[in-house]
Write a protein that holds these residues in place. Sequence first.
Motif, PDB file in Angstrom:
ATOM      1  N   GLY A 132      -6.937  -0.530 -48.816  1.00  0.00           N
ATOM      2  CA  GLY A 132      -7.273   0.322 -50.184  1.00  0.00           C
ATOM      3  C   GLY A 132      -5.899   0.640 -50.782  1.00  0.00           C
ATOM      4  N   SER A 133      -5.953   1.603 -51.626  1.00  0.00           N
ATOM      5  CA  SER A 133      -4.792   1.688 -52.504  1.00  0.00           C
ATOM      6  C   SER A 133      -3.776   2.491 -51.977  1.00  0.00           C
ATOM      7  CB  SER A 133      -5.371   2.738 -53.744  1.00  0.00           C
ATOM      8  OG  SER A 133      -5.849   3.769 -53.196  1.00  0.00           O
ATOM      9  N   ASN A 134      -2.465   2.399 -52.500  1.00  0.00           N
ATOM     10  CA  ASN A 134      -1.299   3.036 -52.024  1.00  0.00           C
ATOM     11  C   ASN A 134      -1.646   4.628 -51.678  1.00  0.00           C
ATOM     12  OD1 ASN A 134      -0.229   0.331 -51.877  1.00  0.00           O
ATOM     13  ND2 ASN A 134       0.862   0.648 -53.718  1.00  0.00           N
ATOM     14  N   THR A 135      -1.487   4.972 -50.601  1.00  0.00           N
ATOM     15  CA  THR A 135      -1.776   6.512 -50.590  1.00  0.00           C
ATOM     16  C   THR A 135      -0.436   7.335 -50.273  1.00  0.00           C
ATOM     17  OG1 THR A 135      -2.413   6.257 -48.354  1.00  0.00           O
ATOM     18  CG2 THR A 135      -4.008   6.157 -49.709  1.00  0.00           C
ATOM     19  N   GLN A 136      -0.768   8.535 -50.273  1.00  0.00           N
ATOM     20  CA  GLN A 136       0.702   9.390 -49.791  1.00  0.00           C
ATOM     21  C   GLN A 136       0.950   9.360 -48.356  1.00  0.00           C
ATOM     22  OE1 GLN A 136       2.231   9.747 -53.136  1.00  0.00           O
ATOM     23  NE2 GLN A 136       3.033  11.303 -51.873  1.00  0.00           N
ATOM     24  N   ASP A 137      -0.245   9.132 -47.701  1.00  0.00           N
ATOM     25  CA  ASP A 137      -0.135   8.938 -46.211  1.00  0.00           C
ATOM     26  C   ASP A 137       0.835   7.790 -45.895  1.00  0.00           C
ATOM     27  OD1 ASP A 137      -0.920   9.622 -43.325  1.00  0.00           O
ATOM     28  OD2 ASP A 137      -1.766   7.426 -43.509  1.00  0.00           O
ATOM     29  N   GLU A 138       0.776   6.639 -46.416  1.00  0.00           N
ATOM     30  CA  GLU A 138       1.143   5.519 -46.419  1.00  0.00           C
ATOM     31  C   GLU A 138       2.786   5.752 -46.598  1.00  0.00           C
ATOM     32  OE1 GLU A 138       2.161   2.519 -44.225  1.00  0.00           O
ATOM     33  OE2 GLU A 138       0.097   2.828 -44.515  1.00  0.00           O
ATOM     34  N   TYR A 139       3.097   6.434 -47.730  1.00  0.00           N
ATOM     35  CA  TYR A 139       4.294   6.605 -48.049  1.00  0.00           C
ATOM     36  C   TYR A 139       5.206   7.596 -47.056  1.00  0.00           C
ATOM     37  CZ  TYR A 139       4.381   4.400 -52.635  1.00  0.00           C
ATOM     38  OH  TYR A 139       4.501   3.368 -53.517  1.00  0.00           O
ATOM     39  N   ALA A 140       4.344   8.571 -46.449  1.00  0.00           N
ATOM     40  CA  ALA A 140       4.887   9.615 -45.714  1.00  0.00           C
ATOM     41  C   ALA A 140       5.165   8.457 -44.249  1.00  0.00           C
ATOM     42  CB  ALA A 140       3.993  10.467 -45.477  1.00  0.00           C
ATOM     43  N   ASN A 141       4.342   7.537 -43.794  1.00  0.00           N
ATOM     44  CA  ASN A 141       4.783   6.859 -42.729  1.00  0.00           C
ATOM     45  C   ASN A 141       5.863   6.110 -43.095  1.00  0.00           C
ATOM     46  OD1 ASN A 141       4.515   5.312 -40.225  1.00  0.00           O
ATOM     47  ND2 ASN A 141       3.453   3.611 -41.570  1.00  0.00           N
ATOM     48  N   LEU A 142       6.298   5.420 -44.010  1.00  0.00           N
ATOM     49  CA  LEU A 142       7.239   4.436 -44.363  1.00  0.00           C
ATOM     50  C   LEU A 142       8.715   5.539 -44.335  1.00  0.00           C
ATOM     51  CD1 LEU A 142       6.135   1.906 -46.992  1.00  0.00           C
ATOM     52  CD2 LEU A 142       6.797   1.631 -44.775  1.00  0.00           C
ATOM     53  N   ASP A 143       8.461   6.743 -45.097  1.00  0.00           N
ATOM     54  CA  ASP A 143       9.598   7.568 -45.188  1.00  0.00           C
ATOM     55  C   ASP A 143       9.947   8.088 -43.797  1.00  0.00           C
ATOM     56  OD1 ASP A 143      11.247   9.254 -46.784  1.00  0.00           O
ATOM     57  OD2 ASP A 143      10.264  10.997 -45.974  1.00  0.00           O
ATOM     58  N   TYR A 144       9.121   8.370 -42.783  1.00  0.00           N
ATOM     59  CA  TYR A 144       9.268   8.624 -41.568  1.00  0.00           C
ATOM     60  C   TYR A 144      10.199   7.433 -40.820  1.00  0.00           C
ATOM     61  CZ  TYR A 144       8.558   9.262 -36.493  1.00  0.00           C
ATOM     62  OH  TYR A 144       8.610   9.103 -35.236  1.00  0.00           O
ATOM     63  N   TRP A 145      10.035   6.267 -40.718  1.00  0.00           N
ATOM     64  CA  TRP A 145      10.905   5.275 -40.284  1.00  0.00           C
ATOM     65  C   TRP A 145      12.051   5.183 -40.919  1.00  0.00           C
ATOM     66  CZ3 TRP A 145       9.788   4.207 -35.623  1.00  0.00           C
ATOM     67  CH2 TRP A 145       8.217   4.107 -35.134  1.00  0.00           C
ATOM     68  N   PHE A 146      12.121   5.343 -42.402  1.00  0.00           N
ATOM     69  CA  PHE A 146      13.307   4.960 -43.187  1.00  0.00           C
ATOM     70  C   PHE A 146      14.322   6.046 -42.552  1.00  0.00           C
ATOM     71  CE2 PHE A 146      11.290   2.575 -46.869  1.00  0.00           C
ATOM     72  CZ  PHE A 146      10.808   1.595 -45.916  1.00  0.00           C
ATOM     73  N   ARG A 147      13.931   7.404 -42.244  1.00  0.00           N
ATOM     74  CA  ARG A 147      14.421   8.454 -41.954  1.00  0.00           C
ATOM     75  C   ARG A 147      15.120   8.140 -40.731  1.00  0.00           C
ATOM     76  NH1 ARG A 147      12.060  13.056 -41.302  1.00  0.00           N
ATOM     77  NH2 ARG A 147       9.934  12.485 -41.926  1.00  0.00           N
ATOM     78  N   ILE A 148      14.263   8.012 -39.818  1.00  0.00           N
ATOM     79  CA  ILE A 148      14.767   7.542 -38.357  1.00  0.00           C
ATOM     80  C   ILE A 148      15.967   6.394 -38.470  1.00  0.00           C
ATOM     81  CG2 ILE A 148      14.231   6.429 -36.148  1.00  0.00           C
ATOM     82  CD1 ILE A 148      11.596   7.681 -36.305  1.00  0.00           C
TER      83      ILE A 148
END
Length: 753
Positions: A132-148
């Motif tokens: 589906g479309s780019n959701t805030q949930d997907e951004y939160a997931n990527l942001d989580y890994w980028f922070r780690i």
Amino acid sequence: MDGIYIYNNPLTNPSLEIAQQGTKAVLKYWAEQDRLGTQKAYEGRLMLLGRGKVGKTSLLYKLKDPDCQLRPDEPQTHGINIWRDWRFSVPQTNAEYRASVWDFGGQDVQHLTHQYFLTPGTVYVVVVNKRGSNTQDEYANLDYWFRIITALGCNPGQKARVLVVHNRFSGDGTATGIDLAELQQRYADSLAIDFHTVNLNEDVGALADLRQKIQSALLQLPEVGRDIIKGWPDVRAALGAWRHKRRITYDTYADLCEEHGIESEEGQLLLSRYLGRLGELIHYEGRNLLSNNVLLDIDWITTAVYGVTQNQAFIDNQGRFSRAEIIAVWKANGVTRSTDHNLMLELLQVDAFELCWITQGGDFLTPSLFSAKAAAAREVRSDLGLRFSADYLPEGLIGQLIVRLHALAEGEAYWRSGIYLKDPETNCRALVRQPVASNYLEITVEGAAPQNYAFLRRIRQELDTVIDRSFSRIQFTRSIPCPCSTCRQPNREQHYFPHTLLQQLLQDGKAEAYCQYGDATPIAVLLEGFKQLEKQSPMSFAERVRQLVSDDRIDEALELLNEQYPSDAVALISRDYRALLDNKIGGLLSGKEERRVSAQIASRLLAYVSNLPQQSRERQQPTTTEAVLLKQSAQLDRIEATGKDTNQKVTALGQILLHIGQEVESTRGDLFVSRQEERQFMRKLEETVEQLPAPQQPGEAWYARPAKAKIKIALDLLAFVPGMSLKWEKELSTDGARVPRSWGEFKGWFFGG
């Protein structure tokens, strides 16, 4: 030479893995390099990250064999799946690149151990399979890994390579992929982020492009093609061939090193630390059972952890389990030998993974499985506090800290993200907590000064230990609470002042700092609070220096002394230590002479810090070295005046210290059977200082005092009186007196004194 500064330095020889071990490691590396020669190393690590069931394991299979048929029902990865032998040619050379590929389990509970293996010098692939479309949930997931990755996988001044792979399932209409512009901008200083879309089942061309892109990223890692010591790759290859054994003894590892020309223990430990940072092995130098083993199979090691964190019975029992229960779980997973069980239990506890502790009743408690509901306890009055904040707080930080602080717990007042503490000696209380979904850890202390500062320092020291050992790359901001009456009112949000902000305000000529409620506090008062927290008590400071000396980190011990307790004596010891380093670089000392001088400097350091608490109690001003020598010489004269027999006894005590000191130096981590025994020993040393009388005519009454006091006096004489030899030259001669001949015998004598 006081140190080697590597921040933002594009260091190539030695590698950052070596340089980060300190000055001594760098000097040893260069010495080994000169002796054995060098060779080029083309190697790197690829880590596959992401949620469960997104296709990480499928990507691993496709990297191994692009033509393999993927299974639609591929089971989830539990722990870490490692392929260590991805090889491809290095362009414009005849060399071959060797990459290891790590596939991490995606369940949230498994992220507890990711922090131990995410390191710089790695290419990271974050796999997503968004529908589906780019959701805030997907951004939160990527942001989580980028922070780690930013927190744990980057060296200062270097960007980590990150590739986001959108694994498009059949029927997924988002062929255009994901817009990463906002995240790329947010992490521009720490991550080089790229994007690739592929259907691993169908897109042959896209898969080939992805493989090429990953190989290119691996080839561009900063240290690819660097020179490393000859023999190191051979030892690494031999260890890889033994990985099916899961672990070997340290003696076996040492023998293997010697076969390849790495003969000194120092050089062997240097290599083990280097391979540990590359994820090839785990070796703990500080504990008896773990230091005697070199662990080769990372997946086998994580079995110990996941046997606890993923067991439903343990989860239902809120983290409590017995030895028999965890052993039954490990046996069901193929770990059947009792020696392996003992090793795994050590791995779970303090100074290793710090996942759990053992209760007096013999059960184990695991904070990560505790109830999420805060424990019921009387509120801690905010007399003192400290907050540590960061862009990312690892999942396991508060759990490790609870494990280290559990002995101070106020009853059973602990939960998954916090613990209530009580100092049994001063009755100071504290609350340590990491609020859910927050980026800070908070310590609040109740009690009167100066005891509350001492208690807060004790808690902070344990937190510093956790950070130094497991999360040293994370940049924490320290903040102190506003002491105004408004902030202290119930139901008011406490305001915190960052230390860096206060320093900046002071530089700008400001005299006061204002909290969010508009109340002013003198900046000098706030900074004095930080100063009190930084200033360790003489006793705790002495223990810290002793630990550094025990770990052979003399340069760090001297740096601490010069910062907090500068004196002429410390300056002289620092001068002699610099001379030792200069002589080592110049090749002017034999190995035996180097060890003798190093042991002498260590003895002088230990003697100096042992005097700190007594000096503090007597409120003495810093004295010159000449004054110290005069005082100790006068004391020696008084002892000699009591008779020849007395002098022989004092000399014998000095020789005992020499003999034991040499054994301490040679055995290092084998000194104590447990952390508890080590702490008991250190408490005994503290008692030694506390009960020492002021210098007086000793006479026979002096010998009725405990043996600990005699050791302290002898150590003072040994370190400061001119003419006392620091070299073990002959057997002790004590006219029939019982003399400890081993470390174990000495401990029994010491504890019984």
